[in-house]
Design a protein around this motif. Structure first.
Motif, short mmCIF file in Angstrom:
data_model
loop_
_atom_site.label_atom_id
_atom_site.label_comp_id
_atom_site.label_asym_id
_atom_site.label_seq_id
_atom_site.Cartn_x
_atom_site.Cartn_y
_atom_site.Cartn_z
N ASP A 63 -37.04 -10.69 37.78
CA ASP A 63 -36.70 -10.52 36.37
C ASP A 63 -37.95 -10.29 35.52
N ALA A 64 -39.10 -10.72 36.02
CA ALA A 64 -40.36 -10.56 35.29
C ALA A 64 -41.12 -9.32 35.73
N GLU A 65 -41.08 -9.01 37.01
CA GLU A 65 -41.78 -7.85 37.55
C GLU A 65 -41.32 -7.63 38.99
N THR A 66 -41.44 -6.40 39.46
CA THR A 66 -41.23 -6.09 40.87
C THR A 66 -42.47 -5.35 41.37
N VAL A 67 -42.56 -5.23 42.66
CA VAL A 67 -43.68 -4.47 43.21
C VAL A 67 -43.65 -3.04 42.69
N ALA A 306 -38.79 -13.10 29.19
CA ALA A 306 -38.78 -13.51 27.78
C ALA A 306 -38.61 -15.01 27.61
N GLU A 307 -37.71 -15.62 28.40
CA GLU A 307 -37.45 -17.05 28.20
C GLU A 307 -38.65 -17.92 28.54
N ASN A 392 -45.16 -9.42 27.52
CA ASN A 392 -46.11 -10.41 27.01
C ASN A 392 -47.55 -9.88 26.97
N THR A 393 -47.75 -8.89 26.09
CA THR A 393 -49.10 -8.37 25.88
C THR A 393 -49.69 -8.92 24.58
N PRO A 394 -50.93 -9.39 24.61
CA PRO A 394 -51.56 -9.87 23.38
C PRO A 394 -52.11 -8.73 22.52
#
Length: 422
Positions: A63-67, A306-307, A392-394
């Motif tokens: 859910d956050a990233e895949t290869v 996101a959570e 989630n980029t600053p």
């Protein structure tokens, strides 16, 4: 395989020249007409970037990233190889898991995905993982790290260094004396006092690096230090290198640019481990990178759903995206010093990771794994436009220099006109 004629490109900032991409190699232009001609006037060719520190989250947190999505972000950032950290679920502490990640990278086909194996079973710091089996697997793992956790037990760290010495491996340490960082939320200093948050003292990093340098010297093995973040760590590394200890180190783009002042907003996008430090630390890291005391820029690309980020600071997971912005941040720090950028973002990382097919300058006779960059371009970071599954980029809304126009992996275009080809 498609052939490409790249016209008027500046290799590492040199005089414009033409290059032919054919059969996975770079050649002097000759023979039949190429299938595709690229006008590279004003563009700079760099060796394909190599990231020593990427979190691809698969298996376990797709859910956050895949290869695949992480590979696409990497290619768009100019990378041709990334080293995938072991803190997946299940942990990459066996030959089976590292082979799974390796084959997922092959299937995506956008960058070479080189798994990093865990040092200890389950990242628990108690028992050595199957280091030899991972080294002998199809993934041919040579780097091992419990990143996210420190190998705190000095006896276990010594055994790991001794074990990998037999096959030329390297231990990549997340330097954090956890007894000094319990409950820590930000860098320990003026800002932590103002915010009323528990501080993460610089000495917690520096003490582990100093210990591990001594262990590495004693064993005669190889040590790599992940995400160096303090001026004191730089001095420990300087002293170690002067003594000839076989230690290398990386710094992240965010530790080269951002400071702990960002925490004043309480925006969890600025929460990272190790934490953002002070301006004096940033200045020391920049100088050490230019000097070569710090060997490489590594993204520590850490996507989160996101959570895990859109919540109160204390509950938020630490980490930031980095693959698509790393080159631009490094350009902002080093300017158009293409030789140093190539050394710190490609050649040296490739040597540290043992990736012999990468880190070659884009010149005739070398593998055609390279990237084309427009140094005159400026772009504004839009989180929604990034290839990662996470946001989630600053750097959201920040204007950055330089833009990747094309990336080639062994002669195959993975990015053209700034867009992924698959």
């Amino acid at each position: 395989m498609t052939t490409y004629l790249i016209k008027n490109v500046s290799v590492l900032g040199g005089e414009p020249r033409d290059l032919l991409v054919r059969d996975g190699q770079l050649h002097e232009p000759s023979g039949p007409a190429a299938d595709v001609t690229i006008d590279a006037t004003g563009l700079v060719a760099l060796p394909g970037l190599v990231d020593l520190h990427t979190h691809l989250r698969e298996p376990g947190r797709e859910d956050a990233e895949t290869v695949e999505t992480g590979s696409r972000a990497a290619a768009l950032g100019g990378y041709t190889a990334v080293c995938a950290m072991a803190n997946t679920d299940p942990v990459a502490d066996t030959a089976g898991v590292v082979e799974q990640v390796y084959r997922l990278g092959q299937a995506a086909g956008l960058v070479d995905v080189q798994p990093i194996g865990a040092v200890t079973v389950g990242l628990k710091g108690e028992t050595l993982a199957e280091l030899g089996a991972m080294a002998e697997s199809a993934a041919k793992v040579t780097m091992f790290s419990d990143d996210g956790f420190c190998v705190n037990d000095p006896r276990l760290m010594r055994r790991a260094l001794e074990y990998v010495k037999a096959f030329g491996g390297v231990i990549a340490q997340h330097a954090e004396e956890h007894r000094l960082t319990e409950g820590a939320q930000v860098h320990e200093g003026v800002q932590s006092a103002k915010l009323g948050l528990t501080g993460w003292p610089a000495v917690a990093e520096e003490a582990i690096i100093a210990r591990d340098v001594l262990l590495t010297e004693h064993v005669g093995s190889r040590l790599h230090v992940c995400h160096v973040s303090t001026a004191g760590s730089v001095e420990v590394l300087r002293h170690a290198k002067a003594r000839g200890v076989n230690v290398t180190a990386e710094v992240t783009p965010h530790h080269l640019l951002l400071t702990d002042v960002r925490a004043c907003t309480y925006d969890p996008v600025n929460k990272v481990n190790p934490p953002l430090r002070t301006q004096s630390d940033v200045d020391a890291l920049r100088a050490a990178l230019a000097e070569g005391i710090i060997d490489a820029v590594a993204t520590d690309h850490a996507p989160h759903a996101a959570e895990d980020k859109e919540c109160e600071w204390s509950r938020a997971r630490p980490g930031m995206l980095g693959l698509e912005t790393a080159l631009s941040i490094t350009m902002q720090v080093l300017g158009n010093d293409w030789e140093t950028i190539a050394e710190r973002m490609s050649r040296t990382p490739a040597r540290i990771a043992g990736l012999s097919e990468h880190g070659h300058d884009p010149l005739p006779g070398n593998p055609a794994s390279f990237t084309l960059v427009d140094p005159a371009a400026r772009w504004t970071v839009d989180p929604e436009a990034l290839a990662s599954l996470s946001r989630n980029t600053p750097y959201a809304g920040m204007e950055l220099p330089g833009r990747v126009v094309a990336t080639f992996l062994r002669g195959e275009a993975t990015v053209l006109d700034g867009k992924a080809t698959r």
